[in-house]
Design a protein around this motif. Structure first.
Motif, PDB file in Angstrom:
ATOM      1  N   UNK A 250       0.835  -1.202   0.000  1.00  0.00           N
ATOM      2  CA  UNK A 250       0.000   0.000   0.000  1.00  0.00           C
ATOM      3  C   UNK A 250       0.868   1.249   0.000  1.00  0.00           C
ATOM      4  N   UNK A 251       2.101   1.172   0.545  1.00  0.00           N
ATOM      5  CA  UNK A 251       2.931   2.361   0.683  1.00  0.00           C
ATOM      6  C   UNK A 251       4.130   2.398  -0.256  1.00  0.00           C
ATOM      7  N   UNK A 252       4.662   1.248  -0.632  1.00  0.00           N
ATOM      8  CA  UNK A 252       5.833   1.247  -1.509  1.00  0.00           C
ATOM      9  C   UNK A 252       5.945  -0.082  -2.234  1.00  0.00           C
ATOM     10  N   UNK A 253       6.759  -0.097  -3.281  1.00  0.00           N
ATOM     11  CA  UNK A 253       6.910  -1.304  -4.082  1.00  0.00           C
ATOM     12  C   UNK A 253       8.233  -1.270  -4.832  1.00  0.00           C
ATOM     13  N   UNK A 254       8.671  -2.451  -5.277  1.00  0.00           N
ATOM     14  CA  UNK A 254       9.798  -2.527  -6.199  1.00  0.00           C
ATOM     15  C   UNK A 254       9.610  -3.723  -7.114  1.00  0.00           C
TER      16      UNK A 254
END
Length: 264
Positions: A250-254
């Motif tokens: 929900x807040x970050x991804x890679x």
């Protein structure tokens, strides 16, 4: 089966891995496939024709009227929502991938709204992920917070056999470089607030492509903390020797692959 406070997610991670990574990737794999969803079972439900549903539809309509030039929106049906006690208040977050702004973000929004209504009908809180966007509806204001529990990962089922230690070092170096780039203090980052970076790195005869991104409700410091957590502390061990992998939250991804997966 992956589960957390949102309840069981009806998707087997192993099955998702197979479906996502055993397809032909000989050409640039720019897709917008459904990835996962979470129906929040702690926020209750709304009924058809209720005030909450009307507010939700209005907020979604308001977002669709935006130009989405930076691929982000966080909107409520109440202006002073920080002090409101309205039980039917609605919060909607839309975050599109850094290469999918404007009309592409609008297209993903329509897909995500339809997908969320189909998979979490009547839930006052829910999140859905596609390749090109994330959509969250909620009855709780969570702007600016890191959602540590709302995450999942996918990995390529194959293993790197040629010098895996070197491959792992290169992968870590590239993701760390992109994390710093996405959160650096610059005029461009401050003006657009993108919290997004892409890059590539040669590894022998192969080339690795990668991206990192945070939702734009985070500050740069929060984005750095979130990305560091998913790339190094929480999920790093799951990608050892893996030629491709991704974490969505929900807040970050890679994401990293040995083929291009972003628009140029």
């Amino acid at each position: 089966m992956f589960s957390n406070i949102f309840g069981s997610v009806p998707i087997l991670v192993v099955v998702a891995i197979q479906l996502l990574f055993l397809r032909n990737v000989s050409s640039q794999n720019v897709t917008n496939e459904y990835l996962n969803h979470q129906c929040n079972n702690t926020q209750g439900r709304y009924t058809h024709g209720s005030t909450f549903e009307k507010n939700l539809n209005q907020v979604l309509h308001n977002i669709s009227d935006l130009d989405l030039r930076y691929g982000y929106a966080y909107i409520s049906n109440v202006v002073a929502y920080k002090v409101s006690k309205d039980p039917n208040i609605v919060f909607v977050l839309l975050q599109c991938r850094g290469d999918s702004f404007g009309s592409k973000c609008h297209s993903c929004l329509r897909t995500a709204v339809s997908g969320l209504r189909e998979r979490c009908p009547g839930n006052r809180g829910a999140t859905i992920w596609y390749d090109q966007c994330l959509l969250e509806i909620s009855s709780v204001d969570s702007e600016g917070r890191i959602h540590y529990k709302s995450m999942f990962y996918m990995q390529n089922p194959k293993n790197v056999t040629n010098d895996p230690k070197r491959f792992e070092d290169k992968r870590r170096d590239l993701l760390h470089k992109l994390m710093l780039e996405a959160t650096k203090d610059s005029k461009e980052n401050a003006a657009k607030g993108l919290l997004y970076a892409v890059g590539e790195m040669r590894i022998g005869r192969n080339k690795m492509y990668a991206m990192v991104q945070c939702t734009q409700d985070l500050w740069q410091t929060g984005c750095h903390v979130c990305l560091e957590w998913i790339t190094q502390m929480k999920y790093g061990e799951h990608f050892y020797r893996k030629p491709g992998g991704r974490v969505y939250g929900r807040s970050c991804s890679f994401r990293y692959e040995l083929y291009p997966f972003l628009r140029r």
